[in-house]
Write an enzyme that holds these catalytic residues in place. Structure first.
Site, PDB file in Angstrom:
ATOM      1  N   GLY A   1       0.911  -1.141   0.084  1.00 12.42           N
ATOM      2  CA  GLY A   1      -0.007  -0.221   0.012  1.00 12.42           C
ATOM      3  C   GLY A   1       1.027   1.334  -0.074  1.00 12.42           C
ATOM      4  O   GLY A   1       0.430   2.314   0.563  1.00 12.42           O
TER       5      GLY A   1
ATOM      6  N   GLY B   1      -0.293   4.979  -1.158  1.00 16.00           N
ATOM      7  CA  GLY B   1      -1.437   5.364  -0.213  1.00 16.00           C
ATOM      8  C   GLY B   1      -0.993   6.603   0.645  1.00 16.00           C
ATOM      9  O   GLY B   1       0.061   6.912   0.565  1.00 16.00           O
TER      10      GLY B   1
ATOM     11  N   ASP C   1       2.214  -2.093  -4.366  1.00 15.36           N
ATOM     12  CA  ASP C   1       0.899  -1.397  -4.715  1.00 15.36           C
ATOM     13  C   ASP C   1       0.311  -1.634  -6.023  1.00 15.36           C
ATOM     14  O   ASP C   1       1.024  -1.750  -6.925  1.00 15.36           O
ATOM     15  CB  ASP C   1       1.075   0.037  -4.638  1.00 15.36           C
ATOM     16  CG  ASP C   1       0.014   0.889  -4.000  1.00 15.36           C
ATOM     17  OD1 ASP C   1      -0.071   1.302  -2.871  1.00 15.36           O
ATOM     18  OD2 ASP C   1      -1.102   0.909  -4.906  1.00 15.36           O
TER      19      ASP C   1
ATOM     20  N   ASP D   1      -0.880  -6.812  -7.623  1.00 16.53           N
ATOM     21  CA  ASP D   1      -1.954  -7.039  -6.486  1.00 16.53           C
ATOM     22  C   ASP D   1      -1.391  -8.159  -5.528  1.00 16.53           C
ATOM     23  O   ASP D   1      -1.000  -9.158  -5.977  1.00 16.53           O
ATOM     24  CB  ASP D   1      -3.088  -7.592  -7.539  1.00 16.53           C
ATOM     25  CG  ASP D   1      -4.371  -7.987  -6.619  1.00 16.53           C
ATOM     26  OD1 ASP D   1      -4.287  -7.506  -5.369  1.00 16.53           O
ATOM     27  OD2 ASP D   1      -5.527  -8.097  -7.136  1.00 16.53           O
TER      28      ASP D   1
ATOM     29  N   TYR E   1     -14.851  -2.309   6.979  1.00 14.78           N
ATOM     30  CA  TYR E   1     -13.509  -1.980   7.196  1.00 14.78           C
ATOM     31  C   TYR E   1     -12.946  -2.127   8.865  1.00 14.78           C
ATOM     32  O   TYR E   1     -12.050  -2.779   9.075  1.00 14.78           O
ATOM     33  CB  TYR E   1     -13.190  -0.745   6.708  1.00 14.78           C
ATOM     34  CG  TYR E   1     -11.870   0.086   7.519  1.00 14.78           C
ATOM     35  CD1 TYR E   1     -10.655  -0.210   6.750  1.00 14.78           C
ATOM     36  CD2 TYR E   1     -11.806   0.855   8.350  1.00 14.78           C
ATOM     37  CE1 TYR E   1      -9.487   0.502   7.040  1.00 14.78           C
ATOM     38  CE2 TYR E   1     -10.673   1.780   8.727  1.00 14.78           C
ATOM     39  CZ  TYR E   1      -9.294   1.425   8.051  1.00 14.78           C
ATOM     40  OH  TYR E   1      -8.173   2.174   8.417  1.00 14.78           O
TER      41      TYR E   1
ATOM     42  N   LYS F   1     -10.295  -4.882  10.196  1.00 14.79           N
ATOM     43  CA  LYS F   1      -9.238  -4.412  11.216  1.00 14.79           C
ATOM     44  C   LYS F   1      -9.042  -5.063  12.576  1.00 14.79           C
ATOM     45  O   LYS F   1      -7.958  -5.537  12.776  1.00 14.79           O
ATOM     46  CB  LYS F   1      -9.157  -2.749  11.334  1.00 14.79           C
ATOM     47  CG  LYS F   1      -8.836  -2.125   9.970  1.00 14.79           C
ATOM     48  CD  LYS F   1      -7.186  -2.117   9.876  1.00 14.79           C
ATOM     49  CE  LYS F   1      -6.929  -1.449   8.520  1.00 14.79           C
ATOM     50  NZ  LYS F   1      -5.315  -1.540   8.204  1.00 14.79           N
TER      51      LYS F   1
HETATM   52  N1  SER Z   1      -9.451   7.124   8.239  1.00 10.33           N
HETATM   53  C1  SER Z   1     -10.051   5.822   8.258  1.00 10.33           C
HETATM   54  C2  SER Z   1     -11.385   5.871   7.922  1.00 10.33           C
HETATM   55  O1  SER Z   1     -11.803   6.903   7.739  1.00 10.33           O
HETATM   56  C3  SER Z   1     -10.244   5.174   9.696  1.00 10.33           C
HETATM   57  O2  SER Z   1      -9.031   4.540   9.949  1.00 10.33           O
HETATM   58  O3  SER Z   1     -11.943   5.000   7.178  1.00 10.33           O
END
Ligand code: SER
Length: 338
Positions: free
Chosen positions: A10, A13, A35, A53, A153, A157
């Site tokens: 990544g 990013g 990336d 990927d 997400y 995590k």
């Molecule tokens: N900045 C991230 C988000 O908004 C949170 O870890 O998804």
């Protein structure tokens, strides 16, 4: 002989951009970056970049045959807003990507008889407070409180933190001989703010978006209510947290996942800070109730005392320094007419 390197996934990013710059100055080992995208121009050339990927098995096979990973910074992920539009793909990238890399790290730890260090940025999104009253009551959450994320997400995590702990402490626990395990370490970040890049696909994005719009002289409609409060951190502190945690002696770490934070602001206070430096800025509030509900479920602040105690964590930038010394001067330069 495999070449000893540090791997950063990544890398193109937001965090990657800042981390690669810092690592290029101080890493004992050469950098390999991975990336889907090419690296931004200003960090291009600082690493051997593989544009591919992470989910492509051939890519990982090739990496393993060429390199010995001393340390892995696994940053690749799809963020919380983006994740709600394609949850299955998000799970694929966030969980399966992490699982593949953890297995790779586990195999290499055994093969070289020394742990591969695995640094993983986690997030405030692992928290999920059920309502605003609870959010008021539990203003500074500790690591183990309210781990009930409501986004793909956040769930990804949280689960990947657990996978990391598993691979560090319990992997093949019933085997006759204990394998050498991965050295997994993770920090839970608040909303991050960079002076150089605008986040994409997150739900804490209203903060940085407000600031960058003001610097560009564009109007901005904030997608949460003025009173919505979450913690934030300037990007140099995020990089510092990753590097400090990586450098901490293993015996000092009493846990593998640590909250880190810097300053908490309501959206209204964020706006006031932006107006202080850009008094002409046009910032209004037009809440998107669904995105706002996600931010409402995140903690107003995080208790990072374990990180302070175990590895001396301390942010360099409080809100004033962040705006005065890092964000505003750099943003002004970024958008200066050529
Ligand atoms: N900045 C991230 C988000 O908004 C949170 O870890 O998804």
């Amino acid at each position: 002989m495999r070449k000893k390197v540090v791997l950063i996934t990544g890398a193109a990013g937001e965090i990657g951009h800042a981390l690669v710059k810092a690592l290029a100055r101080q890493s004992e080992y050469p950098l390999v970056t991975l990336d889907l995208q090419p690296l931004p121009e200003d960090i291009d050339g600082l690493s051997t970049h593989i544009e591919a990927d992470l989910l492509d098995a051939n890519v990982l096979d090739r990496l393993v045959s060429e390199y010995e990973f001393e340390r892995i910074f696994h940053l690749a992920a799809l963020l919380s807003t983006r994740g709600e539009f394609s949850p299955v793909m998000t799970h694929e990238v966030n969980v399966n990507g992490t699982m593949r890399l953890l297995r790779l790290a586990a195999e290499q730890s055994e093969w070289r008889r020394r742990p591969v260090q695995f640094i993983f940025p986690s997030s405030i999104a692992v928290y999920g407070l059920p309502d605003l009253e609870t959010k008021r009551q539990y203003a500074r959450v500790r690591e183990w409180e309210w781990n009930y994320p409501r986004t793909m997400y956040g769930a990804n995590k949280l689960y990947c933190e657990l996978l990391g702990v598993y691979f560090s402490q319990y992997y093949r626990q019933l085997a006759a001989e204990q394998p050498v395990m991965v050295d997994f370490r993770s920090v839970r970040f608040p909303g991050l703010i960079s002076a150089f890049t605008i986040p994409s696909g997150g739900t804490s994005d209203y903060g940085p978006e407000m600031l960058h719009a003001a610097a560009k002289g564009e109007p901005y409609a904030c997608f949460v209510r003025p009173d919505v409060r979450i913690p934030f951190m300037a990007m140099p502190d995020a990089v510092k947290a990753l590097l400090d945690l990586a450098a901490a002696p293993a015996e000092n770490l009493s846990q593998r996942v640590y909250n880190v934070t810097s300053f908490s602001l309501s959206a209204e206070e964020f706006r006031a800070w932006v107006l202080k430096f850009f008094p002409q800025a046009e910032i209004t509030f037009e809440p998107d109730l669904k995105r706002q509900a996600i931010v409402d479920s995140w903690a107003a602040d995080m208790d990072d005392s374990a990180a302070r105690r175990d590895w001396g964590w301390q942010p360099d930038y409080d809100v004033q320094r962040a705006f005065e010394e890092y964000l505003v001067p750099n943003i002004l330069q970024l958008y200066q007419p050529a």
